[in-house]
Write an enzyme that holds these catalytic residues in place. Sequence first.
Site, PDB file in Angstrom:
ATOM      1  N   ASP A   1     -39.993  34.443  64.479  1.00  0.00           N
ATOM      2  CA  ASP A   1     -38.643  34.021  64.060  1.00  0.00           C
ATOM      3  C   ASP A   1     -38.163  32.785  64.805  1.00  0.00           C
ATOM      4  O   ASP A   1     -37.243  32.107  64.353  1.00  0.00           O
ATOM      5  CB  ASP A   1     -37.655  35.162  64.249  1.00  0.00           C
TER       6      ASP A   1
ATOM      7  N   ASN B   1     -40.010  37.650  67.787  1.00  0.00           N
ATOM      8  CA  ASN B   1     -40.380  38.277  66.518  1.00  0.00           C
ATOM      9  C   ASN B   1     -39.781  39.684  66.511  1.00  0.00           C
ATOM     10  O   ASN B   1     -39.173  40.125  67.491  1.00  0.00           O
ATOM     11  CB  ASN B   1     -41.900  38.320  66.350  1.00  0.00           C
ATOM     12  N   LYS B   2     -39.957  40.363  65.405  1.00  0.00           N
ATOM     13  CA  LYS B   2     -39.398  41.708  65.249  1.00  0.00           C
ATOM     14  C   LYS B   2     -39.672  42.572  66.465  1.00  0.00           C
ATOM     15  O   LYS B   2     -40.789  42.578  66.988  1.00  0.00           O
ATOM     16  CB  LYS B   2     -39.988  42.351  63.987  1.00  0.00           C
TER      17      LYS B   2
ATOM     18  N   GLN C   1     -39.598  47.729  58.102  1.00  0.00           N
ATOM     19  CA  GLN C   1     -40.096  46.648  57.237  1.00  0.00           C
ATOM     20  C   GLN C   1     -41.604  46.788  56.984  1.00  0.00           C
ATOM     21  O   GLN C   1     -42.109  46.351  55.960  1.00  0.00           O
ATOM     22  CB  GLN C   1     -39.818  45.268  57.860  1.00  0.00           C
TER      23      GLN C   1
ATOM     24  N   ARG D   1     -34.557  38.701  53.626  1.00  0.00           N
ATOM     25  CA  ARG D   1     -34.894  38.687  55.054  1.00  0.00           C
ATOM     26  C   ARG D   1     -36.214  37.938  55.243  1.00  0.00           C
ATOM     27  O   ARG D   1     -36.850  37.513  54.287  1.00  0.00           O
ATOM     28  CB  ARG D   1     -34.994  40.116  55.598  1.00  0.00           C
ATOM     29  N   GLY D   2     -36.610  37.833  56.535  1.00  0.00           N
ATOM     30  CA  GLY D   2     -37.807  37.063  56.866  1.00  0.00           C
ATOM     31  C   GLY D   2     -37.352  35.651  57.216  1.00  0.00           C
ATOM     32  O   GLY D   2     -36.581  35.041  56.461  1.00  0.00           O
ATOM     33  N   ALA D   3     -37.817  35.153  58.369  1.00  0.00           N
ATOM     34  CA  ALA D   3     -37.296  33.884  58.884  1.00  0.00           C
ATOM     35  C   ALA D   3     -37.324  32.746  57.849  1.00  0.00           C
ATOM     36  O   ALA D   3     -36.288  32.128  57.574  1.00  0.00           O
ATOM     37  CB  ALA D   3     -38.046  33.509  60.155  1.00  0.00           C
TER      38      ALA D   3
ATOM     39  N   ARG E   1     -27.231  34.987  60.575  1.00  0.00           N
ATOM     40  CA  ARG E   1     -28.041  35.726  61.565  1.00  0.00           C
ATOM     41  C   ARG E   1     -28.416  34.734  62.673  1.00  0.00           C
ATOM     42  O   ARG E   1     -28.633  33.557  62.390  1.00  0.00           O
ATOM     43  CB  ARG E   1     -29.304  36.320  60.935  1.00  0.00           C
TER      44      ARG E   1
HETATM   45  O1  MRU Z   1     -35.204  41.291  60.615  1.00  0.00           O
HETATM   46  P1  MRU Z   1     -36.244  40.701  59.706  1.00  0.00           P
HETATM   47  O2  MRU Z   1     -36.853  41.701  58.794  1.00  0.00           O
HETATM   48  O3  MRU Z   1     -35.741  39.474  58.985  1.00  0.00           O
HETATM   49  O4  MRU Z   1     -37.373  40.212  60.703  1.00  0.00           O
HETATM   50  C1  MRU Z   1     -38.465  39.498  60.190  1.00  0.00           C
HETATM   51  C2  MRU Z   1     -39.555  39.276  61.161  1.00  0.00           C
HETATM   52  O5  MRU Z   1     -39.414  39.511  62.336  1.00  0.00           O
HETATM   53  C3  MRU Z   1     -40.789  38.656  60.625  1.00  0.00           C
HETATM   54  O6  MRU Z   1     -41.908  39.112  61.309  1.00  0.00           O
HETATM   55  C4  MRU Z   1     -40.674  37.148  60.814  1.00  0.00           C
HETATM   56  O7  MRU Z   1     -39.473  36.699  60.275  1.00  0.00           O
HETATM   57  C5  MRU Z   1     -41.783  36.413  60.207  1.00  0.00           C
HETATM   58  S1  MRU Z   1     -41.587  36.305  58.444  1.00  0.00           S
HETATM   59  C6  MRU Z   1     -42.784  35.310  57.820  1.00  0.00           C
END
Ligand code: MRU
Length: 343
Positions: free
Chosen positions: A228, A238-239, A187, A49-51, A86
Amino acid sequence: MRKLESRSFRFDGDKIWILDQKLLPQEKQWIDVTDPAAMVLAIQKLQVRGAPLIGVAAAVCLARQVEKGLPEKDFRKTAELLREARPTAVNLMVAIDRLLQFADRKFNMRQIVEATERIFSEDVELCEKIARNGEELVADGDGILTHCNTGGLATAGVGTAIGIIQRAQQNGKKIHVYVDETRPLLQGGRLTAWEMKELNIPHTLICDNMAAIMMREGRVQKVIVGCDRIALNGDFANKVGTYGLAILAHYHKIPFYVAGPYTTIDPNCQSGAEIPIEERKPEEVRGVSGAFGEALWAPVECPVRNPAFDVTPADLVSAWILDKQVLYPEDIKSGGLLACMPL
Ligand code: MRU
């Protein structure tokens, strides 16, 4: 393809491995996601996970299939499968689109592999640049509040917001990080708190609904989050929970920074209203499941909304920390985000 390695992602010359982020911090288990169907599932289940990292991981998966003889006629189909795993983090689409340029007439295994190796090493470099640019905004003694997880688990490099935090500490600044636990999938509590400990950075875990009181008590001097997808007007996804934090920071007159690489800018989105927001399963809100077991705290049939991301409007952002430079609201208004993208 050459061997690749980051904190939670590995290509060993044959197989692709990810550190299962659903199991952290209780268990450290590497799983094989070489097969595109396995990679799609791992992305959807947030095992990877993570963009930035989902873009890198999907690209490596596609390139590996090509290396193993994926017929040209199946290249586009496999790419689309990965690209659609996603919907919100645009890094996934950006990485796959970079390889899709080799579809049809230009199909060439060597070039696809080289482009993928560049996607990986570029992400490492982009994180370094973000860390360097953002570190300058951090002052000695700052309390920094962050949300979700933006470190070495979420990128191929040191991360975005966490990369900045790490660099500030390495440069001798005494900082304290307030880690939002980040409901519903935690997370922050599971991953960022773990990374803070690994990096030896002083930190305190809080529930998301405690951010306001930390601010009122004067413990938070900056909020730094990742992103994201950034629209051209500076709105960003973002999250979920980030928007609320931005409002709180605004009320308490605390600078609110968003950090991300140019690969998170979407030139096709004029504003945040155009960013697709992933809706996830209601079960994630009714309870938890993971390495720690399962718990249900709401009625099984309880109606639920579960948007995985929210959009923070540009007018709540103090600065956008990108790899090229730090942009301020006046820069955004004069098209600064487009100027941060390679020609
Ligand atoms: O659903 P996730 O855990 O993939 O969401 C991730 C986030 O929202 C992070 O804050 C974002 O991707 C930045 S990662 C460098």
